[in-house]
Every structure is written in C-alpha cells, then in structure tokens.
Design an enzyme around this catalytic site. Structure first.
Site, PDB file in Angstrom:
ATOM      1  N   ASP A   1      -5.809  -5.047  -6.060  1.00 59.57           N
ATOM      2  CA  ASP A   1      -5.599  -3.657  -5.649  1.00 59.57           C
ATOM      3  C   ASP A   1      -4.184  -3.176  -5.975  1.00 59.57           C
ATOM      4  OD1 ASP A   1      -7.241  -5.375  -4.010  1.00 59.57           O
ATOM      5  OD2 ASP A   1      -7.618  -3.734  -2.626  1.00 59.57           O
TER       6      ASP A   1
ATOM      7  N   ASP B   1       0.798  -1.228   0.000  1.00 56.79           N
ATOM      8  CA  ASP B   1       0.000   0.000   0.000  1.00 56.79           C
ATOM      9  C   ASP B   1       0.831   1.279   0.000  1.00 56.79           C
ATOM     10  OD1 ASP B   1      -2.593  -1.214   0.003  1.00 56.79           O
ATOM     11  OD2 ASP B   1      -2.216  -1.811   2.072  1.00 56.79           O
TER      12      ASP B   1
END
Length: 413
Positions: free
Chosen positions: A195, A136
């Site tokens: 993602d 992330d």
C-alpha cells in the site's frame, strides 16, 4: 421494466414513512429519476460516464448533508445500515472523504461541495503537524489537501503538504531503503507494505514543489526496494515485507489482510499497479513502468468471469468469497495511468480497455448503491482475516471510483 415497476411501488410507500426513514425515501426518488433518465436516453460512452458521475455527485451531496462534524470522516456502512460509520482524523482512511468531496466538486462545479471539501480538509492539517505514526500520511494529506491544492491553488494547502512530506520522510530507514509502514506493530521488525507505494506521490510532489531533493530520493529508493522484495518473480505481490533492522536485508514476505502469505490479496495487487505507474511518471524509470504493466497483466489474468476481483484471488472457498469493489476501482485508476504513460497505441488501448471494463462493471445495479444507502459503491472488503468490513461500502472505493470516472472523462475529451 419489472424492476422499474417495483421501484415505483416502493416510492409510493414513502408517504407513510416516519421521519427516520425520510432520507431513504429521498434516495429512492432521486435514484428513480436517474434510472428513468438512463432508461429513456440512448447512451454513448461519454454520456454514460457523465451520468454515473452525476449519480456519484448526488450521493456525495447526500452524505455531506448527513455528516456535519468536520473532524469525523465516513469510513464504512455496516451491513443492513443506511448511515456512514465515522472515524477520527488519525484513521488511515481520513483523507478519502475530503478527496471524494473535491472530486464531486471537480465533476460538477457545485460551490456547496467545494465549501464542504474545504471544511473537511482543513482539520486534517493536524496530521502534518504530528509525529508520524505510520505511512498513511500520503493517503490522509495528498487525497485531501492535494486535490484541494490542485483545484484551487490555495497556498495554505501547499504549505501543509510540504510539512506532511517532511513528516512522512521521518519514517524512512536508509539501512533498509524503505519507509517503515507500521512502527507501532512491534511484533514485526522493519516492515513495508505494498500500500505504501501510493504514499510516495506526496514525496515526489513535494520534492518538485519547494521541498528537499532528498524526498525524491527517498521515494525512488522505496519504490526500488519494494520492486525487488515485495514483487514476486511471477509478478504477484506480498502484502508485507519484513526486513532486518541491523543490516537491512529482506527477511520474508507475509500477509496481514490477505488469505495467506503466498496468496494474492487483490487490493495489494491494485496498489502495486497504480503505485509503480505513478513512480514511473515521476522518475521516468522504465523498470517501474514494466513492473506496473506486468502487475496489471497478472491482475487481469486472475479476474473471474464477471470481471470484479474477489478479496483474495486464492481464497480456497472462492465460489463463496466476497468481492472487493475497491480493488477494482484502484486497479482501474492504475491502468488509466498506464494508458496515459505508454507510447505504443496497442498497449494504450489494452490498459484503457481493461480499465473501462472494470468501470463499466462497477457502474451496474449490482455494484452501484442506488437507494440502499448514501455510499456510491457496494461490495468492498476491508480486512477479512479479522472479520472487518466484509462486503460493505467503504469510502476509499468511492474515492477511486470517482477518480477513475474523472480520469476516463478527461481521456475521452
């Protein structure tokens, strides 16, 4: 008109409120003024976009006035509450709030928003300077420092981004050909999630702005591995791909946030649309562009009659399934990216029109928060299998909605 009268009556009660509800009353007055403006003015598409952006800017300013700890970032507003719940710098969503501030500054030119964006961006440098916990880093750094650098040219921001790209690259496994998304989830072998496609933009950017060419190669290979494994033959997507750590072969696809391993989690499909379009932009590879188009076509074909996706398109109790406004906003951004990349006028129009339809639906009273709370959008779903963030405002929905509005405004100029 009846709705307007009800709003006016609600405003009249403000004089009797306590200090704790003062924010709520201010929001009602602000939203009433905006509603009156919209109701009394003939609307072109361009003015509608500008007014929705103005609404978003006011919401962001309201939130900025409420959150003064610069190492705490708003993430969600629980059902029935009117304040953001905040998270620390290492939360995967931490970069979205500074990004929202940068978008609000870009939309308005308001210097107070620029100052707030700077104050919330700078503490996130710790992400670049720390050991990589997960993939992330792209969300955390590119959404904050990336937008800041794009809008200000601050060389200190560039240095943080280059350092963050090198940190993210430490998670790359050359045997598998992808970045390890969740190293801390020991129950999985090497895992890669859909993602992660969005975090490749940081690597592509760094490779072209002073970083190593290897960063480009890692990003391209990760996209290729994802295309071959997480994208199913019918152009739906797995959420998570599991890989053997010894020889790198693909074991299977599963879900973590969707309904089932073989179901279509809506936000995952949206990440894929946007991520593969961006990867084509950076590499010029036709197969990445074709993948993005086909993922977008499937997404559009699965949308319900009202045009906003359920959290998972295959939820068996679909009539009662919660919506996910964040998936709609992300998909809109991805399809606007596609519209910019395609040469064929009919295809450009197809994906731009689909994006506009999503943006228009999100711009209605059903999805805009109006006076309910300081978020911009309602009705997002974060992690339904764990019972978390179901049908609530979530910060990344606001981020991608503001991005979509800004993209559309630029396309129309």
């Amino acid at each position: 008109m009846k709705d307007m009268i009800q709003r006016i009556k609600l405003v009249k009660t403000c004089a009797a409120t306590s200090t704790s509800t003062r924010w709520f009353c201010k929001e009602i007055v602000s939203c009433l003024a905006l509603l009156c403006l919209i109701a009394c003015t003939p609307q072109s598409k361009e003015s509608s976009i500008d007014q929705t952006l103005a609404f978003g800017v006011e919401k962001v300013k309201s939130s900025a006035n409420m959150i003064t700890s610069y190492d705490r970032m708003p993430r969600r507003i629980p059902a029935g509450e009117t304040e953001w719940q905040t998270v620390g710098l290492h939360d995967w969503t931490s970069g979205f709030w500074p990004g929202v501030l940068w978008y609000a500054y870009e939309a308005s030119g308001d210097e107070s928003l620029k100052q707030a964006a700077e104050k919330f961006t700078e503490p996130l440098a710790i992400i670049a300077q720390s050991t990589a916990d997960d993939h992330d880093i792209g969300f955390q750094i590119y959404c904050s420092f990336g937008n800041g650098y794009r809008l200000t040219g601050n060389e200190a921001y560039k240095a943080v981004m280059l350092q963050a790209a090198d940190t993210l690259a430490t998670l790359y496994n050359p045997i598998v050909g992808s970045i390890h998304s969740w190293p801390k989830k020991k129950e999985f072998p090497h895992n890669t999630i859909i993602d992660n496609m969005m975090n490749l933009e940081l690597l592509f950017w760094a490779s072209k702005n002073g970083g190593s060419q290897q960063l480009y190669e890692i990003a391209e290979q990760h996209a290729e591995t994802t295309r071959k494994t997480l994208v199913r033959s019918d152009f739906t997507t797995y959420h998570v791909g599991l890989f053997d750590t010894l020889d790198g072969h693909f074991i299977k696809g599963i879900t973590h946030q969707g309904y089932a391993d073989d179901s279509q989690w809506a936000r995952g499909q949206a990440w894929g649309i946007y991520g593969f379009a961006m990867s084509h932009r950076e590499t010029g590879r036709a197969d990445f562009l074709e993948t993005s188009k086909k993922l977008a076509d499937v997404f559009m074909s699965l949308l319900p009659e009202d045009g906003i996706p359920y959290w998972d398109f295959n939820d068996p109790d679909i009539s009662h399934a919660p919506k996910d406004a964040s998936a709609a906003a992300i998909a809109a951004c991805g399809m606007l990216e596609l519209a910019e990349l395609l040469d064929d006028p009919q295809e450009k129009s197809k994906y731009k029109s689909a994006a506009i339809a999503l943006i228009d639906r999100l711009s209605t009273d059903e999805y805009l928060s109006r006076a309910q709370n300081p978020a911009i959008l309602l009705h997002s779903t974060g992690h339904k299998p764990k019972g978390k963030e179901i049908d609530v405002p979530i910060i990344y929905a606001d981020y991608y909605f503001m991005e979509a509005l800004l993209r559309l405004r630029k396309l129309d100029k």
